[in-house]
Design a protein around this motif. Sequence first.
Motif, PDB file in Angstrom:
ATOM      1  N   GLN A  96       0.842  -1.194   0.000  1.00  0.00           N
ATOM      2  CA  GLN A  96       0.000   0.000   0.000  1.00  0.00           C
ATOM      3  C   GLN A  96       0.880   1.249   0.000  1.00  0.00           C
ATOM      4  O   GLN A  96       1.796   1.363   0.814  1.00  0.00           O
ATOM      5  CB  GLN A  96      -0.920   0.015   1.226  1.00  0.00           C
ATOM      6  CG  GLN A  96      -1.929  -1.114   1.262  1.00  0.00           C
ATOM      7  CD  GLN A  96      -2.963  -0.991   0.161  1.00  0.00           C
ATOM      8  OE1 GLN A  96      -3.288   0.109  -0.287  1.00  0.00           O
ATOM      9  NE2 GLN A  96      -3.478  -2.131  -0.291  1.00  0.00           N
ATOM     10  N   PRO A  97       0.642   2.217  -0.878  1.00  0.00           N
ATOM     11  CA  PRO A  97       1.481   3.415  -0.945  1.00  0.00           C
ATOM     12  C   PRO A  97       1.242   4.335   0.246  1.00  0.00           C
ATOM     13  O   PRO A  97       0.147   4.387   0.805  1.00  0.00           O
ATOM     14  CB  PRO A  97       1.036   4.084  -2.257  1.00  0.00           C
ATOM     15  CG  PRO A  97      -0.387   3.646  -2.425  1.00  0.00           C
ATOM     16  CD  PRO A  97      -0.440   2.236  -1.888  1.00  0.00           C
ATOM     17  N   GLY A  98       2.284   5.080   0.618  1.00  0.00           N
ATOM     18  CA  GLY A  98       2.155   6.061   1.679  1.00  0.00           C
ATOM     19  C   GLY A  98       1.524   7.347   1.184  1.00  0.00           C
ATOM     20  O   GLY A  98       1.239   7.511  -0.015  1.00  0.00           O
ATOM     21  N   ALA A  99       1.316   8.294   2.121  1.00  0.00           N
ATOM     22  CA  ALA A  99       0.645   9.547   1.787  1.00  0.00           C
ATOM     23  C   ALA A  99       1.422  10.366   0.776  1.00  0.00           C
ATOM     24  O   ALA A  99       0.841  11.087  -0.033  1.00  0.00           O
ATOM     25  CB  ALA A  99       0.415  10.362   3.063  1.00  0.00           C
ATOM     26  N   ALA A 100       2.763  10.292   0.811  1.00  0.00           N
ATOM     27  CA  ALA A 100       3.571  11.077  -0.124  1.00  0.00           C
ATOM     28  C   ALA A 100       3.321  10.662  -1.564  1.00  0.00           C
ATOM     29  O   ALA A 100       3.296  11.499  -2.473  1.00  0.00           O
ATOM     30  CB  ALA A 100       5.057  10.941   0.214  1.00  0.00           C
ATOM     31  N   ALA A 101       3.140   9.359  -1.789  1.00  0.00           N
ATOM     32  CA  ALA A 101       2.917   8.859  -3.150  1.00  0.00           C
ATOM     33  C   ALA A 101       1.462   8.986  -3.587  1.00  0.00           C
ATOM     34  O   ALA A 101       1.182   9.257  -4.750  1.00  0.00           O
ATOM     35  CB  ALA A 101       3.359   7.393  -3.248  1.00  0.00           C
ATOM     36  N   ARG A 102       0.520   8.803  -2.645  1.00  0.00           N
ATOM     37  CA  ARG A 102      -0.905   8.849  -2.969  1.00  0.00           C
ATOM     38  C   ARG A 102      -1.670   9.655  -1.923  1.00  0.00           C
ATOM     39  O   ARG A 102      -2.413   9.110  -1.110  1.00  0.00           O
ATOM     40  CB  ARG A 102      -1.470   7.427  -3.065  1.00  0.00           C
ATOM     41  CG  ARG A 102      -0.979   6.610  -4.239  1.00  0.00           C
ATOM     42  CD  ARG A 102      -1.520   7.154  -5.573  1.00  0.00           C
ATOM     43  NE  ARG A 102      -2.979   7.243  -5.583  1.00  0.00           N
ATOM     44  CZ  ARG A 102      -3.792   6.238  -5.893  1.00  0.00           C
ATOM     45  NH1 ARG A 102      -3.282   5.055  -6.243  1.00  0.00           N
ATOM     46  NH2 ARG A 102      -5.101   6.406  -5.901  1.00  0.00           N
TER      47      ARG A 102
END
Length: 365
Positions: A96-102
Amino acid sequence: MSADLDQVLSKSLQQRADAGSPIDPQPLLHVAVARGRRMRARRRAATLLAAAAIAGTAVITVWLPSQHATTPVSPAPSPSAALDVDLAKLPAADGQPGAAARPDLVGSDPGLLHFSVDTLATARRVAWTSAPGLETADVQRTDFQVYVALAQSQQRFSALPLAFSSGPRTEMSAPVGVSLGDREATLSTSRPWKEKNGLEGRIYAFEWQPVSGLWARVEVQTTSQERAEQILRQVRFDQTRRCVLPFRPSSLPAGATVPDCDVALAQDSPAVFRSGGWTVVDGQRRLSVQAHAFEPDTDDDRPPLKAGPYHAYADPDGRSWTMRVDGLLITATVETRKNPFTQAEVLQILGGLHIAEQVPDPGTW
């Protein structure tokens, strides 16, 4: 809860606020008193919550995506530092991507937290919340405390009742511009107070966009702006954690959903788990399901109700039901008076709860 105990809690919380600590005592008192009016076992759980609230205030931190902290922030001198333990126990959400990526995923899934505070989680208590449009973390350590909130919109920060700056006795300065790495931010500070070590403590409240489409607000209680920024840089926006609990729903009424999750771990809890839960929502109908760690106590003179494989007990007010399972005191409370969830629906929800085989181990939740 007796009137005398209500008065003691009120007096203790008010004295803490008068002393300059940036905590609003009223919401905590209301929770303690409301829960205290229930059965004796539930009074014990409420007393534990009130005592924890008096003992310390909540906090958290955020990390800048252009940096990557790999070691915990160095602790400040503290005679009680030995009380802190590693509470970085929420499992990673692999893939699952982090907030920076998504950043568009922040606050979209109650089972996920799109950031990490693991390097700060040598603490007395750590709490997380994932709700529609908002994710938060709260780290209480003996040497500093932090409150962190992430959202896709800055307007989501207009009402943060658990933030230090929202206390009625807390006065914050007008925001000034500062730089956090290559990002512009604003900083507000509170009036100072004396710490036990003789230093002056303040609230340092930062607000900025770590990446386009993501807003962060971080409030740190510590002794200098330099240290506040050091703490802030420990929050990781490139990692994702699962918001997990030692119980989860498996049977909901038709059309009902669970849009949120909150969980708190504490070093002084019997099985690390301190409290947590979620809300069942169906249109305007809302049912809060919360659990607290408790010492076993089977003394209950109410007639039991069958809830799947468990026994539940209805309160005389007809608005809440409790059950005790594997060291958990689980309470379901109707939050809406118009067209509320029925007792049959509540017993369906409670009866369908899946209890973790290893309540003390968050890795099994």
